[in-house]
Design an enzyme around this catalytic site. Structure first.
Site: not given
Lengths: 251, 251
Positions: B53, B230, B233
């Site tokens: 991601s 977080d 990310h």
């Protein structure tokens, strides 16, 4: 040689021998040629990008937060913001993008209270004008160059009154000739919009970013379609070119 | 002092007096400390970003074209790409992003023929590993550090066999401790994944980007939540930090 001629002479010399200098070199030469004062960023300062689709660049309009990629879109505003947020990490800047696709100056004015004045930016960067011309060609827009001048003048007068200390950055409207939407019929009419933006920047002591000169010079490294898909909207490379110029206006 | 100690000593010296150096200075010191060879970009070269991601960063998966912001997402891959496309405009690079959110090494392997080998990259940049650890905590993933090592080794062995001349860049998996998802229970287990990625980079003569050291040092300019929402990310600032490091690995 008067001072204006001398300025143009210096600009031409500094941008002349292009093969020898890099793209970042082109950008810094073009920005330096403007000799405008550089923007200073204070701690927790608020930076606002305003304009049309070039600024908007697909931002998510339901994202109100500062500094997120969703809220900043994926164009020059994101790229300039990411550079600022990295280089000035200790300052904890708050950076917003409120560009809206298709906007002309009167449409910025319509939403200025909410999308500019209420945000109380310390630095306000505006890029608007290409639609003020382009939409006269096929969108049935009746505004003239004088409409653009008058609307832009009123917008900045109102801005200065509400935010006397705001540091203004005005971007030159630009188009890349012979790429898709931008053909000969744009000229010389479109050039007047570029000149008008420069005159407005002078009047309001804004830092002026000569995007047109920068794109013109970049054509010597890669063709127009490399820098913009349709002559108006920058590619990723074009957006980074703009962001590089933008960042060079900051101390 | 053996060469490894000497290398660490030099790294600590060059990164030591942090208050005096800028963020770009931090990045270049950390990259220089690795002493890996720099990547060269040939004309019309293909650059591929692969990973999870962090690389994906919201890219539109139905966009197959090179160099578009839709296809590149809005993370470090876009920012590194925009910098490359500007600086190396004359080379007409083709840059792709095929990161997919949530991926671990075995999931890269599952789609490697289509999403890597068929693209025939000249430069292949991989960042993977945080999910290989993180998903053991709460996603019921049973892989161990040895699974990560073995899967990564097989993936790169297969890549070298299919693309003998590919220039590899391996990013260090990183996490920002004490930000949201990343708490004490990550350590020291997660550190082994970082070490494994470094060992794999050495084995396959890849250029190694020490993202963890870079984020660690960046904490001296702004707190962890500035660089990542977080712990895993990156924020816009964190993504630009990574992109800066990435670009410094290129000649």
């Amino acid at each position: 040689m008067n001072s204006s001629n001398r300025r143009n002479f210096l600009r031409n010399v500094s941008l002349g021998s292009l093969a020898a200098i890099s793209i970042p070199g082109i950008v810094s030469a073009a920005v330096a040629a403007e000799k405008t004062k550089k923007i200073t960023l204070k701690k927790e300062g608020i930076v606002l990008f305003q304009g049309d689709s070039i600024t908007d660049a697909g931002r998510k309009r339901d994202h109100e937060e500062a500094n997120s990629s969703a809220a900043l879109g994926s164009g020059y505003a994101l790229m300039a913001a990411s550079g600022l947020l990295l280089k000035h990490a200790g300052k904890h800047l708050k950076i917003y993008n409120k560009g809206i696709s298709g906007n002309k100056v009167f449409q910025l004015a319509d939403r200025w209270d909410v999308d500019c004045l209420a945000i109380k930016p310390d630095v306000l960067s505006i890029l608007v004008g290409v639609n003020d011309y382009w939409h006269t060609l096929n969108n049935n827009y009746k505004g003239t160059i004088q409409t653009y001048r008058d609307d832009y003048d009123k917008l900045l007068s109102r801005t200065r009154a509400a935010l006397p200390d705001v540091q203004l950055i005005i971007g030159e409207p630009f188009a890349v000739r012979d790429v898709k939407s931008v053909d000969d019929k744009w000229y010389p009419a479109f050039d007047e919009y570029r000149a008008a933006a420069r005159a407005i920047a002078d009047k309001y002591e804004a830092t002026f970013i000569p995007y047109q000169s920068i794109f013109d010079k970049a054509l010597q490294s890669a063709p127009g379609a490399y820098w913009t898909g349709d002559g108006v909207h920058p590619s990723v490379a074009g957006a980074q070119l703009m962001a590089e110029a933008w960042q060079q206006c900051v101390k």
